[in-house]
Design a protein around this motif. Sequence first.
Motif, mmCIF file in Angstrom:
data_model
loop_
_atom_site.group_PDB
_atom_site.id
_atom_site.type_symbol
_atom_site.label_atom_id
_atom_site.label_comp_id
_atom_site.label_asym_id
_atom_site.label_seq_id
_atom_site.Cartn_x
_atom_site.Cartn_y
_atom_site.Cartn_z
ATOM 1 N N GLN A 232 0.824 -1.210 0.000
ATOM 2 C CA GLN A 232 0.000 0.000 0.000
ATOM 3 C C GLN A 232 0.858 1.260 0.000
ATOM 4 O OE1 GLN A 232 -2.760 -0.173 3.268
ATOM 5 N NE2 GLN A 232 -3.696 -2.094 2.571
ATOM 6 N N MET A 233 1.915 1.231 0.804
ATOM 7 C CA MET A 233 2.711 2.447 0.957
ATOM 8 C C MET A 233 3.694 2.648 -0.186
ATOM 9 S SD MET A 233 3.481 2.315 5.059
ATOM 10 C CE MET A 233 4.401 3.825 5.010
ATOM 11 N N TRP A 234 4.065 1.564 -0.846
ATOM 12 C CA TRP A 234 5.045 1.708 -1.917
ATOM 13 C C TRP A 234 4.516 2.485 -3.109
ATOM 14 C CZ3 TRP A 234 9.993 1.428 -2.297
ATOM 15 C CH2 TRP A 234 10.603 1.328 -3.549
ATOM 16 N N SER A 235 3.279 2.246 -3.477
ATOM 17 C CA SER A 235 2.720 2.928 -4.647
ATOM 18 C C SER A 235 2.612 4.432 -4.406
ATOM 19 C CB SER A 235 1.346 2.337 -4.982
ATOM 20 O OG SER A 235 0.478 2.482 -3.878
ATOM 21 N N ILE A 236 2.117 4.822 -3.220
ATOM 22 C CA ILE A 236 1.990 6.257 -2.943
ATOM 23 C C ILE A 236 3.360 6.891 -2.740
ATOM 24 C CG2 ILE A 236 1.735 5.934 -0.466
ATOM 25 C CD1 ILE A 236 -0.091 8.491 -2.693
ATOM 26 N N PHE A 237 4.290 6.099 -2.270
ATOM 27 C CA PHE A 237 5.641 6.606 -2.044
ATOM 28 C C PHE A 237 6.314 7.002 -3.365
ATOM 29 C CE2 PHE A 237 10.194 5.552 -1.832
ATOM 30 C CZ PHE A 237 10.603 6.454 -0.877
ATOM 31 N N ASN A 238 6.165 6.165 -4.383
ATOM 32 C CA ASN A 238 6.797 6.448 -5.675
ATOM 33 C C ASN A 238 6.208 7.686 -6.329
ATOM 34 O OD1 ASN A 238 8.637 4.345 -5.686
ATOM 35 N ND2 ASN A 238 7.139 2.880 -6.479
ATOM 36 N N GLY A 239 4.887 7.854 -6.245
ATOM 37 C CA GLY A 239 4.252 9.010 -6.880
ATOM 38 C C GLY A 239 4.770 10.327 -6.335
ATOM 39 N N VAL A 240 4.949 10.400 -5.004
ATOM 40 C CA VAL A 240 5.437 11.639 -4.399
ATOM 41 C C VAL A 240 6.898 11.864 -4.733
ATOM 42 C CG1 VAL A 240 5.784 12.845 -2.217
ATOM 43 C CG2 VAL A 240 3.729 11.471 -2.566
ATOM 44 N N ASN A 241 7.686 10.804 -4.714
ATOM 45 C CA ASN A 241 9.128 10.958 -4.930
ATOM 46 C C ASN A 241 9.475 11.396 -6.348
ATOM 47 O OD1 ASN A 241 9.522 10.201 -2.346
ATOM 48 N ND2 ASN A 241 10.315 8.163 -2.783
ATOM 49 N N ASN A 242 8.699 10.941 -7.326
ATOM 50 C CA ASN A 242 9.008 11.304 -8.710
ATOM 51 C C ASN A 242 8.934 12.812 -8.927
ATOM 52 O OD1 ASN A 242 9.440 8.652 -9.454
ATOM 53 N ND2 ASN A 242 7.285 8.314 -10.018
ATOM 54 N N ALA A 243 7.921 13.453 -8.335
ATOM 55 C CA ALA A 243 7.791 14.906 -8.483
ATOM 56 C C ALA A 243 8.943 15.632 -7.804
ATOM 57 C CB ALA A 243 6.458 15.370 -7.912
ATOM 58 N N PHE A 244 9.337 15.155 -6.648
ATOM 59 C CA PHE A 244 10.462 15.780 -5.948
ATOM 60 C C PHE A 244 11.765 15.607 -6.717
ATOM 61 C CE2 PHE A 244 7.896 15.667 -1.978
ATOM 62 C CZ PHE A 244 8.093 16.976 -1.587
ATOM 63 N N ASN A 245 11.964 14.445 -7.303
ATOM 64 C CA ASN A 245 13.227 14.180 -7.997
ATOM 65 C C ASN A 245 13.415 15.098 -9.198
ATOM 66 O OD1 ASN A 245 13.987 12.130 -6.260
ATOM 67 N ND2 ASN A 245 12.900 10.548 -7.434
ATOM 68 N N THR A 246 12.322 15.440 -9.886
ATOM 69 C CA THR A 246 12.425 16.340 -11.047
ATOM 70 C C THR A 246 12.929 17.716 -10.628
ATOM 71 O OG1 THR A 246 10.632 15.156 -12.135
ATOM 72 C CG2 THR A 246 11.149 17.358 -12.951
ATOM 73 N N ARG A 247 12.347 18.243 -9.562
ATOM 74 C CA ARG A 247 12.764 19.564 -9.079
ATOM 75 C C ARG A 247 14.190 19.527 -8.527
ATOM 76 N NH1 ARG A 247 12.614 24.735 -10.049
ATOM 77 N NH2 ARG A 247 12.890 26.012 -8.173
ATOM 78 N N ILE A 248 14.547 18.442 -7.894
ATOM 79 C CA ILE A 248 15.893 18.321 -7.312
ATOM 80 C C ILE A 248 16.950 18.301 -8.413
ATOM 81 C CG2 ILE A 248 17.415 16.744 -6.066
ATOM 82 C CD1 ILE A 248 15.020 16.024 -4.312
ATOM 83 N N ARG A 249 16.665 17.640 -9.527
ATOM 84 C CA ARG A 249 17.636 17.591 -10.629
ATOM 85 C C ARG A 249 17.910 18.991 -11.195
ATOM 86 N NH1 ARG A 249 14.849 12.789 -11.963
ATOM 87 N NH2 ARG A 249 13.555 13.946 -13.453
ATOM 88 N N GLU A 250 16.855 19.805 -11.351
ATOM 89 C CA GLU A 250 17.057 21.149 -11.883
ATOM 90 C C GLU A 250 17.933 21.996 -10.962
ATOM 91 O OE1 GLU A 250 13.169 22.684 -12.385
ATOM 92 O OE2 GLU A 250 12.661 21.397 -14.089
ATOM 93 N N THR A 251 17.648 21.948 -9.688
ATOM 94 C CA THR A 251 18.435 22.737 -8.731
ATOM 95 C C THR A 251 19.856 22.212 -8.614
ATOM 96 O OG1 THR A 251 16.381 23.084 -7.500
ATOM 97 C CG2 THR A 251 18.417 23.681 -6.397
ATOM 98 N N THR A 252 20.021 20.925 -8.733
ATOM 99 C CA THR A 252 21.356 20.331 -8.611
ATOM 100 C C THR A 252 22.244 20.734 -9.776
ATOM 101 O OG1 THR A 252 20.415 18.452 -7.427
ATOM 102 C CG2 THR A 252 22.596 18.160 -8.354
ATOM 103 N N ASP A 253 21.708 20.839 -10.984
ATOM 104 C CA ASP A 253 22.514 21.242 -12.138
ATOM 105 C C ASP A 253 23.090 22.638 -11.938
ATOM 106 O OD1 ASP A 253 21.993 18.848 -13.350
ATOM 107 O OD2 ASP A 253 20.298 19.599 -14.544
ATOM 108 N N THR A 254 22.261 23.557 -11.488
ATOM 109 C CA THR A 254 22.749 24.920 -11.244
ATOM 110 C C THR A 254 23.792 24.937 -10.130
ATOM 111 O OG1 THR A 254 20.577 25.765 -11.904
ATOM 112 C CG2 THR A 254 22.035 27.266 -10.704
ATOM 113 N N ARG A 255 23.528 24.212 -9.112
ATOM 114 C CA ARG A 255 24.485 24.161 -8.001
ATOM 115 C C ARG A 255 25.826 23.584 -8.441
ATOM 116 N NH1 ARG A 255 24.539 20.403 -3.785
ATOM 117 N NH2 ARG A 255 24.434 18.921 -5.554
ATOM 118 N N ASN A 256 25.839 22.612 -9.312
ATOM 119 C CA ASN A 256 27.092 22.006 -9.768
ATOM 120 C C ASN A 256 27.932 22.968 -10.593
ATOM 121 O OD1 ASN A 256 26.427 19.612 -8.495
ATOM 122 N ND2 ASN A 256 25.521 18.697 -10.333
#
Length: 466
Positions: free
Chosen positions: A304-328
């Motif tokens: 039950q928790m795995w499916s909802i966990f993946n949905g939330v994490n995918n959105a966060f990962n997209t934003r994190i990648r953009e900020t990480t590129d600038t920081r690098n």
Amino acid sequence: MAVYYSSSPIVRTRSATPLMNDTSRIAPVFSSGGMSPNKMQSMNAGHAKTYFNPARQSVYARFSHGDWNMSNHANYGLSDRERAFAERLRADAWRAVKETDHRTRNRQADVTKRLGERTQDINFWKQELVAECRAMENEIENLQEHKRILEKAYMDTNNPLHIAEECLLHREKRQGIDMVNDEVERHLSKEVIIIKQCQERMRKLLQRAHAQLKMDRAALHEMEKDAKDKHHAHHLDDRMHQLRNTSMGIGYFPGIENVDNCISVPMSWVKFTQNNILRSQKERAMSERLRGEIDSLLRACANQMWSIFNGVNNAFNTRIRETTDTRNKLQAHLNRTMQEIFDMERNIELLRKAIHDKESPMKVAQTRLDERTRRINVELCNDPVMKTLQKEVSEIRESVRYLKEKLRQSEISMARLMRTKATLEHDISVKENSLSIDSKACMGMRKGFPMDPKVGPIFNMPLAII
């Protein structure tokens, strides 16, 4: 030649008459019949008097030869009687020694045999207890592992619950266009409801597991106590079984045979151990069933928790990648600036060393000038050496001034580099703050889940086999 200290032909002997006035200890007892009163009085007088008969020219005693023979025969008879009695007594004593020794050996052998049988019985039940203790220890360890995994899963549900709530709060701290009511927030709200339902089911099962562990430990404690008592009794009886008449440490303990501190009989002794083993087997069966329930609950909650966990994490990962590129990119500029700062520090150290190295030549030149001022009279000549020394001091002083100027400029450049470094670091810290909101404050706690591909989905940890 005369011989001195030659032995005398005449030998003087001691008197055999006792010194004490008690001849009855050595003389035989005679009846008074046929013996004159004077003679009896003389025999009882102690040391017999001697009489000197001038006609015989010798000293003679009062006892006759018959008295002497009678005394000897009386001693012979007494010796025969005593020896006969002693022989009979020795024979009886020898028979008594053999009988008592045979009886003692038989009894000791019987006790030794019974001790051996007793040690075998104790060892058998001790092995049964040890085997059951090991089985119970394994079961307790397995149940503890399941309980630990369940507790960890329960604690891990606090992480996503806290994250889901904190993420909603932290995302309000973003500025500008980033404040969007997107799919992430809707998934976070749904995640909170699912996690709370799983927590309630886990909490009830943890209470049952805690109670079952108490029952298992109580049964194990009783078996360990029984096994420890049997180990002590086995060690004691085995040591007594090995005890021999020539062993060390044996001694007398008066009255020990009258001490009775027994609290059980063989039947109750065996029944006590059997009850402990049966109780342990019953608790182990209940513990195994409980482990199966824990395993099923973990897998159900994980799905039950795995499916909802993946949905939330995918959105966060997209934003994190953009900020990480600038920081690098900013980090790359900072690294080059740090390298230049490192090179400038070495340059400054080189200049300081060069300035310090000029101190010794300056001291030498000035010392030479100072010593030459001590010349007298006409020797105070402004010769080429004096001019060269003065020129040398001037050149060294100019070199030190020039080096100090370069050192000042290097330090100013170093300060500008440090300011540039601080600017880059501040800009990177701004980006890190944005990343901390998404990756650390939000995703950081979500990483508490076992996301290793080798492990599998949430809570799908290797469990002990039932």
